[in-house]
Design a protein around this motif. Structure first.
Motif, PDB file in Angstrom:
ATOM      1  N   LEU A   1       0.808  -1.216   0.000  1.00  0.00           N
ATOM      2  CA  LEU A   1       0.000   0.000   0.000  1.00  0.00           C
ATOM      3  C   LEU A   1       0.844   1.270   0.000  1.00  0.00           C
ATOM      4  O   LEU A   1       0.320   2.357  -0.260  1.00  0.00           O
ATOM      5  CB  LEU A   1      -0.917   0.020   1.227  1.00  0.00           C
ATOM      6  CG  LEU A   1      -1.979  -1.085   1.327  1.00  0.00           C
ATOM      7  CD1 LEU A   1      -2.779  -0.915   2.612  1.00  0.00           C
ATOM      8  CD2 LEU A   1      -2.897  -1.087   0.124  1.00  0.00           C
ATOM      9  N   LEU A   2       2.136   1.150   0.309  1.00  0.00           N
ATOM     10  CA  LEU A   2       2.984   2.323   0.449  1.00  0.00           C
ATOM     11  C   LEU A   2       3.712   2.638  -0.853  1.00  0.00           C
ATOM     12  O   LEU A   2       4.169   1.734  -1.557  1.00  0.00           O
ATOM     13  CB  LEU A   2       4.002   2.101   1.574  1.00  0.00           C
ATOM     14  CG  LEU A   2       3.390   1.836   2.959  1.00  0.00           C
ATOM     15  CD1 LEU A   2       4.475   1.585   3.984  1.00  0.00           C
ATOM     16  CD2 LEU A   2       2.483   2.983   3.386  1.00  0.00           C
ATOM     17  N   THR A   3       3.827   3.917  -1.159  1.00  0.00           N
ATOM     18  CA  THR A   3       4.388   4.325  -2.450  1.00  0.00           C
ATOM     19  C   THR A   3       5.826   3.875  -2.623  1.00  0.00           C
ATOM     20  O   THR A   3       6.239   3.529  -3.723  1.00  0.00           O
ATOM     21  CB  THR A   3       4.325   5.857  -2.608  1.00  0.00           C
ATOM     22  OG1 THR A   3       4.978   6.473  -1.480  1.00  0.00           O
ATOM     23  CG2 THR A   3       2.898   6.338  -2.664  1.00  0.00           C
TER      24      THR A   3
ATOM     25  N   GLN B   1      -6.970   3.562   2.842  1.00  0.00           N
ATOM     26  CA  GLN B   1      -6.997   2.103   2.915  1.00  0.00           C
ATOM     27  C   GLN B   1      -6.835   1.632   4.357  1.00  0.00           C
ATOM     28  O   GLN B   1      -6.203   2.283   5.172  1.00  0.00           O
ATOM     29  CB  GLN B   1      -5.877   1.485   2.064  1.00  0.00           C
ATOM     30  CG  GLN B   1      -5.827   1.974   0.633  1.00  0.00           C
ATOM     31  CD  GLN B   1      -4.818   3.082   0.448  1.00  0.00           C
ATOM     32  OE1 GLN B   1      -4.842   4.061   1.175  1.00  0.00           O
ATOM     33  NE2 GLN B   1      -3.943   2.930  -0.527  1.00  0.00           N
ATOM     34  N   GLN B   2      -7.404   0.466   4.650  1.00  0.00           N
ATOM     35  CA  GLN B   2      -7.303  -0.125   5.977  1.00  0.00           C
ATOM     36  C   GLN B   2      -6.857  -1.577   5.859  1.00  0.00           C
ATOM     37  O   GLN B   2      -7.162  -2.253   4.867  1.00  0.00           O
ATOM     38  CB  GLN B   2      -8.645  -0.060   6.707  1.00  0.00           C
ATOM     39  CG  GLN B   2      -9.194   1.353   6.883  1.00  0.00           C
ATOM     40  CD  GLN B   2     -10.468   1.385   7.690  1.00  0.00           C
ATOM     41  OE1 GLN B   2     -10.524   0.883   8.817  1.00  0.00           O
ATOM     42  NE2 GLN B   2     -11.520   1.972   7.130  1.00  0.00           N
TER      43      GLN B   2
ATOM     44  N   LEU C   1      -3.741  -5.810  14.880  1.00  0.00           N
ATOM     45  CA  LEU C   1      -3.521  -4.361  14.883  1.00  0.00           C
ATOM     46  C   LEU C   1      -4.247  -3.770  13.684  1.00  0.00           C
ATOM     47  O   LEU C   1      -3.987  -4.167  12.540  1.00  0.00           O
ATOM     48  CB  LEU C   1      -2.020  -4.061  14.796  1.00  0.00           C
ATOM     49  CG  LEU C   1      -1.627  -2.586  14.718  1.00  0.00           C
ATOM     50  CD1 LEU C   1      -1.948  -1.881  16.032  1.00  0.00           C
ATOM     51  CD2 LEU C   1      -0.140  -2.447  14.394  1.00  0.00           C
ATOM     52  N   ALA C   2      -5.166  -2.852  13.939  1.00  0.00           N
ATOM     53  CA  ALA C   2      -5.907  -2.189  12.871  1.00  0.00           C
ATOM     54  C   ALA C   2      -5.108  -0.972  12.401  1.00  0.00           C
ATOM     55  O   ALA C   2      -4.746  -0.113  13.199  1.00  0.00           O
ATOM     56  CB  ALA C   2      -7.285  -1.763  13.357  1.00  0.00           C
ATOM     57  N   VAL C   3      -4.831  -0.919  11.107  1.00  0.00           N
ATOM     58  CA  VAL C   3      -4.017   0.152  10.529  1.00  0.00           C
ATOM     59  C   VAL C   3      -4.828   0.857   9.450  1.00  0.00           C
ATOM     60  O   VAL C   3      -5.405   0.209   8.574  1.00  0.00           O
ATOM     61  CB  VAL C   3      -2.719  -0.412   9.904  1.00  0.00           C
ATOM     62  CG1 VAL C   3      -1.869   0.715   9.321  1.00  0.00           C
ATOM     63  CG2 VAL C   3      -1.938  -1.201  10.939  1.00  0.00           C
TER      64      VAL C   3
ATOM     65  N   SER D   1      -3.122   5.676  11.348  1.00  0.00           N
ATOM     66  CA  SER D   1      -3.884   5.563  12.582  1.00  0.00           C
ATOM     67  C   SER D   1      -3.856   4.097  13.007  1.00  0.00           C
ATOM     68  O   SER D   1      -4.112   3.197  12.193  1.00  0.00           O
ATOM     69  CB  SER D   1      -5.329   6.025  12.363  1.00  0.00           C
ATOM     70  OG  SER D   1      -6.095   5.809  13.528  1.00  0.00           O
ATOM     71  N   LEU D   2      -3.532   3.847  14.280  1.00  0.00           N
ATOM     72  CA  LEU D   2      -3.385   2.484  14.787  1.00  0.00           C
ATOM     73  C   LEU D   2      -4.375   2.241  15.912  1.00  0.00           C
ATOM     74  O   LEU D   2      -4.620   3.102  16.754  1.00  0.00           O
ATOM     75  CB  LEU D   2      -1.961   2.254  15.311  1.00  0.00           C
ATOM     76  CG  LEU D   2      -0.805   2.629  14.383  1.00  0.00           C
ATOM     77  CD1 LEU D   2       0.525   2.361  15.070  1.00  0.00           C
ATOM     78  CD2 LEU D   2      -0.888   1.859  13.077  1.00  0.00           C
TER      79      LEU D   2
END
Length: 224
Positions: free
Chosen positions: A44-46, A206-207, A192-194, A184-185
């Motif tokens: 998900l990260l550029t 995105q989550q 762990l919800a990110v 946000s964590l």
């Protein structure tokens, strides 16, 4: 009139200055991230990893939801490569046996406890721009830092090519920030919800859910 060679030399000296921002270099930096150790997050990260030479804000309301376990693979790899990892004002004592079992080389771990916000900001800025750290983790204590201070830390991380992870409360989620990445964590049972709140040059919103590691803090000995 300057010759073409003289103009090129002067331009080269100008672009070599650390206070000159170059879009091409920043794009290259973002494309080459530090692997997080979590394939779903990297996707998900550029930069396919944590931003290098930049600030990442991790917004969490309560310590111990798994925020340190999110960073462990990257921190362990940095220390294996003989890079220092600095922690500034962690709210709890990191649990050394758990860090060591996760691969973190403890002799490469430095913990600082400056007194007061002014001293903390100074310690973070100096450490970031020193060029001696692979990563620096800092925790917001007291009132939120001014926007100009956050920008100074972002610039210091760029100058020192250091990955800066700044923990802040989720209450600042709607406030503007110069950070290159904001997450946000939260705790979701055993996971762990990110949530991606912001990333330069990429999508946000995105989550995902990631497995949590065992607790990495000594909760019987709070520092603040």
């Amino acid at each position: 009139m300057l010759s073409e060679e003289s103009r090129q030399q002067r331009l080269g000296r100008l672009l070599a200055r650390p206070d000159i921002w170059q879009a091409a270099n920043e794009h290259k930096r973002r494309r080459s991230g530090v692997p997080t150790g979590h394939a779903a997050l990297d996707a998900l990260l550029t930069g396919r990893g944590w931003p290098r030479g930049a600030t990442t804000e991790l917004l969490v309301n309560q310590s111990g939801v798994g925020e340190l376990s999110l960073l462990l693979p990257a921190l362990a790899e940095m220390t294996r490569r003989e890079q220092m990892v600095v922690l500034v004002n962690p709210p709890f004592i990191p649990y050394a046996p758990a860090l060591a079992s996760a691969g973190v080389q403890l002799e490469k771990l430095l913990i600082l406890h400056p007194r007061g916000q002014k001293d903390a900001l100074w310690a973070v800025e100096q450490s970031l721009q020193s060029g001696c750290c692979g990563a620096l983790l800092s925790w917001q204590c007291g009132r939120p830092p001014a926007d100009k201070d956050l920008r100074r830390l972002q610039l210091a991380a760029r100058e020192g090519d250091c990955s800066h992870f700044h923990f802040r409360p989720t209450s600042v989620a709607d406030a503007p920030s110069p950070a290159s990445l904001r997450l946000s964590l939260g705790s979701d049972g055993e996971q762990l919800a990110v949530k991606l709140l912001k990333q330069l040059g990429g999508r946000s919103g995105q989550q995902l859910h990631l497995a949590r590691s065992p607790d990495l803090t000594r909760r019987d000995q709070p520092l603040h």
